[in-house]
Motif scaffolding. Sequence first.
Motif, PDB file in Angstrom:
ATOM      1  N   TYR A  30       9.070  -4.585   5.830  1.00 38.26           N
ATOM      2  CA  TYR A  30       7.797  -4.894   5.176  1.00 38.26           C
ATOM      3  C   TYR A  30       7.812  -6.298   4.590  1.00 38.26           C
ATOM      4  CZ  TYR A  30       6.156  -0.019   5.415  1.00 38.26           C
ATOM      5  OH  TYR A  30       5.730   1.212   5.831  1.00 38.26           O
ATOM      6  N   HIS A  31       8.943  -6.692   4.000  1.00 40.48           N
ATOM      7  CA  HIS A  31       9.052  -8.023   3.409  1.00 40.48           C
ATOM      8  C   HIS A  31       8.961  -9.104   4.492  1.00 40.48           C
ATOM      9  CE1 HIS A  31      10.014 -10.774   0.192  1.00 40.48           C
ATOM     10  NE2 HIS A  31      10.995 -11.298   0.903  1.00 40.48           N
ATOM     11  N   ALA A  32       9.584  -8.849   5.633  1.00 44.02           N
ATOM     12  CA  ALA A  32       9.530  -9.799   6.753  1.00 44.02           C
ATOM     13  C   ALA A  32       8.108  -9.930   7.299  1.00 44.02           C
ATOM     14  CB  ALA A  32      10.485  -9.363   7.855  1.00 44.02           C
ATOM     15  N   SER A  33       7.327  -8.845   7.204  1.00 41.99           N
ATOM     16  CA  SER A  33       5.941  -8.902   7.675  1.00 41.99           C
ATOM     17  C   SER A  33       4.988  -9.377   6.564  1.00 41.99           C
ATOM     18  CB  SER A  33       5.493  -7.552   8.226  1.00 41.99           C
ATOM     19  OG  SER A  33       5.425  -6.594   7.190  1.00 41.99           O
ATOM     20  N   GLU A  34       5.578  -9.965   5.515  1.00 42.87           N
ATOM     21  CA  GLU A  34       4.837 -10.612   4.428  1.00 42.87           C
ATOM     22  C   GLU A  34       3.961  -9.673   3.607  1.00 42.87           C
ATOM     23  OE1 GLU A  34       2.947 -14.177   5.777  1.00 42.87           O
ATOM     24  OE2 GLU A  34       4.799 -14.969   6.610  1.00 42.87           O
ATOM     25  N   ARG A  35       4.414  -8.450   3.416  1.00 41.31           N
ATOM     26  CA  ARG A  35       3.714  -7.548   2.498  1.00 41.31           C
ATOM     27  C   ARG A  35       4.199  -7.854   1.083  1.00 41.31           C
ATOM     28  NH1 ARG A  35       1.206  -2.289   4.674  1.00 41.31           N
ATOM     29  NH2 ARG A  35       1.415  -2.587   6.885  1.00 41.31           N
ATOM     30  N   SER A  36       3.331  -7.648   0.113  1.00 37.79           N
ATOM     31  CA  SER A  36       3.719  -7.919  -1.271  1.00 37.79           C
ATOM     32  C   SER A  36       4.658  -6.826  -1.771  1.00 37.79           C
ATOM     33  CB  SER A  36       2.489  -7.982  -2.175  1.00 37.79           C
ATOM     34  OG  SER A  36       1.925  -6.695  -2.326  1.00 37.79           O
ATOM     35  N   ASN A  37       5.453  -7.165  -2.776  1.00 40.41           N
ATOM     36  CA  ASN A  37       6.368  -6.177  -3.353  1.00 40.41           C
ATOM     37  C   ASN A  37       5.596  -5.009  -3.952  1.00 40.41           C
ATOM     38  OD1 ASN A  37       8.360  -7.904  -2.612  1.00 40.41           O
ATOM     39  ND2 ASN A  37       9.046  -8.402  -4.677  1.00 40.41           N
ATOM     40  N   ARG A  38       4.439  -5.301  -4.529  1.00 37.11           N
ATOM     41  CA  ARG A  38       3.616  -4.236  -5.104  1.00 37.11           C
ATOM     42  C   ARG A  38       3.135  -3.280  -4.014  1.00 37.11           C
ATOM     43  NH1 ARG A  38       1.024  -4.695 -10.158  1.00 37.11           N
ATOM     44  NH2 ARG A  38       1.785  -6.828 -10.075  1.00 37.11           N
ATOM     45  N   GLU A  39       2.739  -3.830  -2.881  1.00 36.01           N
ATOM     46  CA  GLU A  39       2.275  -3.004  -1.760  1.00 36.01           C
ATOM     47  C   GLU A  39       3.430  -2.172  -1.200  1.00 36.01           C
ATOM     48  OE1 GLU A  39      -0.310  -3.603   2.343  1.00 36.01           O
ATOM     49  OE2 GLU A  39       0.419  -5.363   1.265  1.00 36.01           O
ATOM     50  N   ILE A  40       4.602  -2.779  -1.081  1.00 37.06           N
ATOM     51  CA  ILE A  40       5.790  -2.062  -0.588  1.00 37.06           C
ATOM     52  C   ILE A  40       6.112  -0.902  -1.526  1.00 37.06           C
ATOM     53  CG2 ILE A  40       8.264  -2.242  -0.130  1.00 37.06           C
ATOM     54  CD1 ILE A  40       7.762  -5.200   0.631  1.00 37.06           C
ATOM     55  N   ALA A  41       6.043  -1.145  -2.834  1.00 36.92           N
ATOM     56  CA  ALA A  41       6.330  -0.096  -3.813  1.00 36.92           C
ATOM     57  C   ALA A  41       5.387   1.087  -3.645  1.00 36.92           C
ATOM     58  CB  ALA A  41       6.223  -0.660  -5.227  1.00 36.92           C
ATOM     59  N   LYS A  42       4.110   0.799  -3.415  1.00 36.72           N
ATOM     60  CA  LYS A  42       3.138   1.888  -3.220  1.00 36.72           C
ATOM     61  C   LYS A  42       3.400   2.638  -1.915  1.00 36.72           C
ATOM     62  CE  LYS A  42      -0.616   0.115  -6.002  1.00 36.72           C
ATOM     63  NZ  LYS A  42      -1.991  -0.346  -6.079  1.00 36.72           N
ATOM     64  N   LEU A  43       3.717   1.899  -0.846  1.00 40.20           N
ATOM     65  CA  LEU A  43       3.965   2.537   0.448  1.00 40.20           C
ATOM     66  C   LEU A  43       5.178   3.472   0.410  1.00 40.20           C
ATOM     67  CD1 LEU A  43       3.349  -0.529   2.785  1.00 40.20           C
ATOM     68  CD2 LEU A  43       2.003   1.573   2.736  1.00 40.20           C
ATOM     69  N   LEU A  44       6.203   3.068  -0.355  1.00 42.17           N
ATOM     70  CA  LEU A  44       7.437   3.861  -0.413  1.00 42.17           C
ATOM     71  C   LEU A  44       7.489   4.811  -1.601  1.00 42.17           C
ATOM     72  CD1 LEU A  44      10.098   1.152   0.522  1.00 42.17           C
ATOM     73  CD2 LEU A  44       8.922   2.765   2.010  1.00 42.17           C
ATOM     74  N   SER A  45       6.445   4.800  -2.434  1.00 40.96           N
ATOM     75  CA  SER A  45       6.412   5.617  -3.654  1.00 40.96           C
ATOM     76  C   SER A  45       7.631   5.349  -4.525  1.00 40.96           C
ATOM     77  CB  SER A  45       6.325   7.108  -3.313  1.00 40.96           C
ATOM     78  OG  SER A  45       5.159   7.373  -2.584  1.00 40.96           O
ATOM     79  N   ARG A  46       7.929   4.069  -4.716  1.00 39.78           N
ATOM     80  CA  ARG A  46       9.040   3.626  -5.558  1.00 39.78           C
ATOM     81  C   ARG A  46       8.491   2.671  -6.590  1.00 39.78           C
ATOM     82  NH1 ARG A  46      14.196   5.101  -5.737  1.00 39.78           N
ATOM     83  NH2 ARG A  46      15.021   5.834  -3.784  1.00 39.78           N
ATOM     84  N   SER A  47       9.250   2.428  -7.626  1.00 38.38           N
ATOM     85  CA  SER A  47       8.776   1.520  -8.671  1.00 38.38           C
ATOM     86  C   SER A  47       8.814   0.074  -8.180  1.00 38.38           C
ATOM     87  CB  SER A  47       9.635   1.661  -9.931  1.00 38.38           C
ATOM     88  OG  SER A  47      10.899   1.081  -9.724  1.00 38.38           O
ATOM     89  N   LEU A  48       7.924  -0.721  -8.751  1.00 40.76           N
ATOM     90  CA  LEU A  48       7.900  -2.143  -8.430  1.00 40.76           C
ATOM     91  C   LEU A  48       9.220  -2.793  -8.833  1.00 40.76           C
ATOM     92  CD1 LEU A  48       6.445  -4.690  -7.504  1.00 40.76           C
ATOM     93  CD2 LEU A  48       5.393  -4.820  -9.771  1.00 40.76           C
ATOM     94  N   ASN A  49       9.801  -2.329  -9.922  1.00 36.50           N
ATOM     95  CA  ASN A  49      11.043  -2.910 -10.418  1.00 36.50           C
ATOM     96  C   ASN A  49      12.187  -2.742  -9.415  1.00 36.50           C
ATOM     97  OD1 ASN A  49      12.401  -4.297 -12.468  1.00 36.50           O
ATOM     98  ND2 ASN A  49      13.305  -2.392 -13.216  1.00 36.50           N
ATOM     99  N   VAL A  50      12.325  -1.580  -8.804  1.00 33.00           N
ATOM    100  CA  VAL A  50      13.419  -1.374  -7.849  1.00 33.00           C
ATOM    101  C   VAL A  50      13.203  -2.229  -6.595  1.00 33.00           C
ATOM    102  CG1 VAL A  50      12.543   0.639  -6.573  1.00 33.00           C
ATOM    103  CG2 VAL A  50      14.974   0.345  -6.875  1.00 33.00           C
ATOM    104  N   ILE A  51      11.961  -2.400  -6.179  1.00 30.36           N
ATOM    105  CA  ILE A  51      11.660  -3.249  -5.017  1.00 30.36           C
ATOM    106  C   ILE A  51      12.001  -4.702  -5.351  1.00 30.36           C
ATOM    107  CG2 ILE A  51       9.883  -4.041  -3.417  1.00 30.36           C
ATOM    108  CD1 ILE A  51      10.559  -1.012  -3.202  1.00 30.36           C
ATOM    109  N   ASN A  52      11.569  -5.165  -6.528  1.00 26.12           N
ATOM    110  CA  ASN A  52      11.860  -6.541  -6.944  1.00 26.12           C
ATOM    111  C   ASN A  52      13.358  -6.797  -7.010  1.00 26.12           C
ATOM    112  OD1 ASN A  52       9.187  -7.321  -7.194  1.00 26.12           O
ATOM    113  ND2 ASN A  52       9.090  -6.828  -9.372  1.00 26.12           N
TER     114      ASN A  52
END
Length: 70
Positions: A30-52
Amino acid sequence: VFVLILGCLAAPMGRGKALTAYEKGQIDAYHASERSNREIAKLLSRSLNVINNYVKNPNSYGTAKSPGRP
């Protein structure tokens, strides 16, 4: 140890589950396809902090040693 807050019984917060290898791969893709960390967090149902934390330094994610009780 339990803490009484405004009439509610609240347990101390614990740690969440660590990212699996599959989730790490999904974050990388997802990061390589330029999705935001916030969007990735929502897609994976994980916190923004763990993604960051993972995106900031994927090689050292999950390697910190707990100091334990003295």
